[in-house]
Design an enzyme around this catalytic site. Structure first.
Site, PDB file in Angstrom:
ATOM      1  N   ASP A   1     -13.325  75.448  28.759  1.00  0.00           N
ATOM      2  CA  ASP A   1     -13.784  74.179  29.247  1.00  0.00           C
ATOM      3  C   ASP A   1     -15.308  74.442  29.441  1.00  0.00           C
ATOM      4  O   ASP A   1     -16.170  73.261  28.988  1.00  0.00           O
ATOM      5  CB  ASP A   1     -13.150  73.688  30.660  1.00  0.00           C
ATOM      6  N   GLY A   2     -15.928  75.336  30.048  1.00  0.00           N
ATOM      7  CA  GLY A   2     -17.293  75.530  30.234  1.00  0.00           C
ATOM      8  C   GLY A   2     -18.128  75.605  28.817  1.00  0.00           C
ATOM      9  O   GLY A   2     -19.077  74.960  28.806  1.00  0.00           O
TER      10      GLY A   2
ATOM     11  N   HIS B   1     -20.914  72.490  27.923  1.00  0.00           N
ATOM     12  CA  HIS B   1     -22.245  73.190  27.650  1.00  0.00           C
ATOM     13  C   HIS B   1     -22.654  72.397  25.936  1.00  0.00           C
ATOM     14  O   HIS B   1     -23.544  71.808  25.947  1.00  0.00           O
ATOM     15  CB  HIS B   1     -22.424  74.481  27.324  1.00  0.00           C
TER      16      HIS B   1
END
Length: 92
Positions: free
Chosen positions: A76-77, A81
């Site tokens: 998810d990160g 980003h």
């Protein structure tokens, strides 16, 4: 507007920089894009992970100016980003 794979020529590839587990997947995707006659483009951080010394590399902030489609390998990160870097370009 109808979108097909022919609409995409330059395909951005982003992977989570601190996870070497994404390297195999990125390499498989890169090689497949090449066989399709497409142009894979790595962001600078991801390019450090993969064993390719040639090919196009662009800073993450400029990817949206170069690519027609983005593929993100990670969690998810990583997706968030990439979305932040590409939102102003409306890159799928």
């Amino acid at each position: 507007m109808q979108i097909s794979h022919k609409s995409f020529r330059n395909i951005g590839l982003i992977g989570r920089p601190d996870k070497y587990s994404v390297v195999e997947t990125l390499c498989l995707i890169h090689d497949h894009l090449i066989t399709l006659g497409l142009n894979p483009v790595f962001d600078q951080e991801t390019a450090k992970l993969v064993p390719y010394s040639h090919g196009q590399t662009v800073s993450r902030n400029l990817l949206g100016e170069v690519v027609d489609l983005m593929i993100v390998v990670g969690g998810d990160g990583s997706l968030l980003h990439a979305a932040r870097a590409l939102v102003r370009y409306s890159t799928p």
